[in-house]
Every structure is written in structure tokens, then in C-alpha cells.
Design an enzyme around this catalytic site. Sequence first.
Site, PDB file in Angstrom:
ATOM      1  N   TRP A  50       1.152   7.844 -15.047  1.00  8.98           N
ATOM      2  CA  TRP A  50       1.514   7.079 -13.760  1.00  8.98           C
ATOM      3  C   TRP A  50       1.083   7.764 -12.601  1.00  8.98           C
ATOM      4  O   TRP A  50       1.306   9.187 -12.708  1.00  8.98           O
ATOM      5  CB  TRP A  50       3.085   7.097 -13.803  1.00  8.98           C
ATOM      6  CG  TRP A  50       3.796   6.269 -12.750  1.00  8.98           C
ATOM      7  CD1 TRP A  50       3.304   5.033 -12.086  1.00  8.98           C
ATOM      8  CD2 TRP A  50       5.026   6.833 -12.216  1.00  8.98           C
ATOM      9  NE1 TRP A  50       4.500   4.977 -11.323  1.00  8.98           N
ATOM     10  CE2 TRP A  50       5.428   5.874 -11.060  1.00  8.98           C
ATOM     11  CE3 TRP A  50       5.823   7.975 -12.176  1.00  8.98           C
ATOM     12  CZ2 TRP A  50       6.530   6.131 -10.288  1.00  8.98           C
ATOM     13  CZ3 TRP A  50       7.030   8.068 -11.600  1.00  8.98           C
ATOM     14  CH2 TRP A  50       7.062   7.239 -10.485  1.00  8.98           C
ATOM     15  N   ASP A  76       9.560  11.257 -19.891  1.00  7.44           N
ATOM     16  CA  ASP A  76       9.798  10.213 -18.997  1.00  7.44           C
ATOM     17  C   ASP A  76      10.357   8.964 -19.723  1.00  7.44           C
ATOM     18  O   ASP A  76       9.393   8.595 -20.396  1.00  7.44           O
ATOM     19  CB  ASP A  76       8.359  10.135 -17.986  1.00  7.44           C
ATOM     20  CG  ASP A  76       8.911   9.167 -16.949  1.00  7.44           C
ATOM     21  OD1 ASP A  76       9.780   8.429 -16.916  1.00  7.44           O
ATOM     22  OD2 ASP A  76       7.674   9.007 -16.178  1.00  7.44           O
ATOM     23  N   LYS A  89      13.569  -0.813 -15.012  1.00  7.62           N
ATOM     24  CA  LYS A  89      13.202  -2.163 -15.577  1.00  7.62           C
ATOM     25  C   LYS A  89      14.082  -2.713 -16.645  1.00  7.62           C
ATOM     26  O   LYS A  89      14.241  -3.942 -16.582  1.00  7.62           O
ATOM     27  CB  LYS A  89      11.784  -1.691 -16.430  1.00  7.62           C
ATOM     28  CG  LYS A  89      10.884  -0.697 -15.811  1.00  7.62           C
ATOM     29  CD  LYS A  89      10.250  -1.414 -14.709  1.00  7.62           C
ATOM     30  CE  LYS A  89       9.592  -0.591 -13.553  1.00  7.62           C
ATOM     31  NZ  LYS A  89       8.581   0.341 -13.560  1.00  7.62           N
TER      32      LYS A  89
END
Length: 409
Positions: A141, A222, A257
Site C-alpha cells: 500500500w 496491518d 472497510k
Amino acid sequence: LSIQALGLRATAERHVQAAPPDAILGLTEAWKKDPNPLKVNLGVGIYKDDKGQTPVLPSVKTAEERLLATASTKTYMPIGGAPEYGKLVQALILGTDHPAIQENRIRTAQVPGGTGGLRVGADFLRKIRGGATVWVSRPTWANHKGIFEAAGFSVKEYAYYHAATRGLDEAGLLADLETIPAGDIVVLHVCCHNPSGVDLDAAQWEKVAAIAARKGWIPFLDFAYQGFGSGVEEDREGLLAMVRACPELLVSSSFSKNFGLYQERTGALSVIAANRAQADIAFSHIEIAIRVNYSNPPAHGGLIVTTILSDEVLTNQWLEELGAMRTRIAEVRRQFVLALKNQGIATDFSFINRQKGMFSFSGLSDEQVAFLREKKSIYIVKGGRISVAGITSQNIDYLCQSLAEVLNG
Ligand code: PMP
């Protein structure tokens, strides 16, 4: 306050350029301005339903109604957020009866989104492990590098994605992890790797965990997509393997999300330490990092998550809603692979069905990505990452016809 007082005039004289726009968010801005009615946005990582919308989850709405009816104050949160939220997050990421919870050696701070968790964690690590290097996957990312560099670390990459097989470069990954010295920090995606969609299987996690334990580097996990891969419990497999092997690690959770709370900036930073006393010491330093940064977290998103996770009926409802998002993404992957095949495209895209989460590495070149954007109004991030959730029954035919044009020449 004039611009001159800010020193901007001086920098302009030195011909310093304006900062570049964010590649992914900039793409959405361009897409919004595009007048083509057929335009498709496969850039930004936001879940969309088959109508192309991102509605508030019904479980979240119910929680908000309850909060509105019962809220009596807007006073500050504690520096580390609500303790109840911390406990619920721990049970969510590890499972209710996990030994680290029973041994009281995990602490959790409520933070502004997964980004906040990473940045607070980075500031904390910089204080206690100042000279360390931070290692991220190649690719990762885009913001990982920025966050850790902003905290003052130098960032290096370990091998991860294998372009030829469109899968994991397992040999490269394990070899690189072996070279990382004790005390360095290794950022790992727990599931739904962004941007590749390529995850580790259980056996590969065991290998990575064994290297981490032997070498003594610090894992920073993460966890931005719990429940988007195979399920809330299945997706924590890698995290559990790392916790079994390593006495100390950090976890950043995002609820953007899986609860659809993007704009509420809802996340958590958890630290697991060897024992209770060390967990308390670590948490006290995390609180200092928060105090000098934003003092205490925004409350609303955390209150929503707390309301849902502390109520069995609402929790089950949320799990169903999350399951529906996960199922749609898996179904879109299947339809996409099929539709590409039906267009007579020679390339075998079945790898898209093996990838997990919202993203897929399409294998499109930067020239093909540029052609699709300029000639077809199809917006894909440079590098070829596709946000699968942007595909709907309305745009899939147009998308696959356009891809056929590009790929069949
Ligand atoms: N980590 C990864 C891998 C992500 O994809 C994202 C979101 N795109 C984040 C962290 C940050 O999440 P948040 O929006 O909650 O800050």
C-alpha cells in the site's frame, strides 16, 4: 497571517514544486470530472455494491440510532480511547479466549483509522527503536512508505509478489526475511494484501513466524480487511501464527472497510508484550505518542463498533452484512474471469479467483492503463491494481470489451 509569514514566498523563489496529488485519490477526482456516461472507477479501495454505491451498513445505522437516543455528553475520550472498545477489538482480532488476553499482555488504543494506528505505532517504535529500518512488502500500500518515513524511519522492501506466476514469491520472501536483523521492524499484511490480493497460506505463515522468532525482528501487522478475505475468524490465522511465535508485536486494525466506517476514522493499535508489566510500559509510551499528535481519538466510530460488538444480535447482523460484501467480491471475481474468457482474451485470468480481498493485480502495463483511461474512461491505478468492488452488472460488459480491445491488440 500572510503567505510571506509562512515562508512560502521564499520557497517559491527557490522553485519548489507543489506536492504531488495522491495517486489513488487523484484518480477518483479525475473520474468524477469525466463526462463519459460509461466511465468506470476501479481505482480507490472502497467497497461498492452492485449499484456502485457504498451505503451505511444497517447494523451501523441501528447502532447510531441507539447512540443518538442515549448519548449524554461529548466530553473528551481517554488518550487511548474507551477501554471497553479496546477489549472488544482484542476479542475480534485474536478470538475471545486467546492466551494473550487471558495473560493480560495485550493493550489496545482507539485511533483514527488504520492510518492512525500505523502512524501512532510508527511514532512509538521510533522512540524505542530509533535506528531501526522498517521493511515493507514489494509492492505494498503506497502510504506505508510515507507513514514510516514521516515518522523518521528509513524504509526498505522485502520480496513478495511474483509477477510471472501472479502469486507469492515464497522463496524470495523467506530469503529476504532471513536477512533482516533483530530489532528491525517488518510490516506484514494479515489478509487481503493491498495491492496484489496475494495472501500467505497457513503453512507460509508458519514459516514466516518461525523466521521472525529466530531472527528477533519486530512484526507490525496491518489488519485492514478482517472479514473481507475468507471470514472474520479465518482471516486472523496469520496473526495468530505470529502471536504464537513472537512475544512482542504490534497490530493496526482498520474498521473502514469491514464496518464501512471510512469517514469516521475508526481503528485500533494493539501491542502484545511478553508480560503484563511490559505491556503497561509499552502502552504508556503509545499514549504519549497520541497525546502529542491528536491528544485523544474521535469517538463516534468507536462507539458504533462498541455498540455492535457488545450486542450479540447486532454482532450477528454485522457478520451477515460483512459476509454479503465478501460474497459479492468473490462472485464479481468469478464473473469477471468468465466475462474476460468469453471475450476471447487469450491470457488466463483465473488467478483473479485465487486472490483475496478488494484488490487484484491485473497485469496491465502502464501504457494499457493510460489507454483505458484516455480512450475508454476506465480508471485504474498505475501499476495495474484493480479494485474489484468497482465492477458491477452495469459496467462489466463494457469493461471486458474494452480490456479485450487492449489485450487482443
Ligand atoms: N492499510 C492498508 C493495507 C490499507 O489498504 C488501508 C486503507 N486503504 C489502510 C491501512 C488504512 O485504512 P484507514 O482508511 O482506516 O486509515
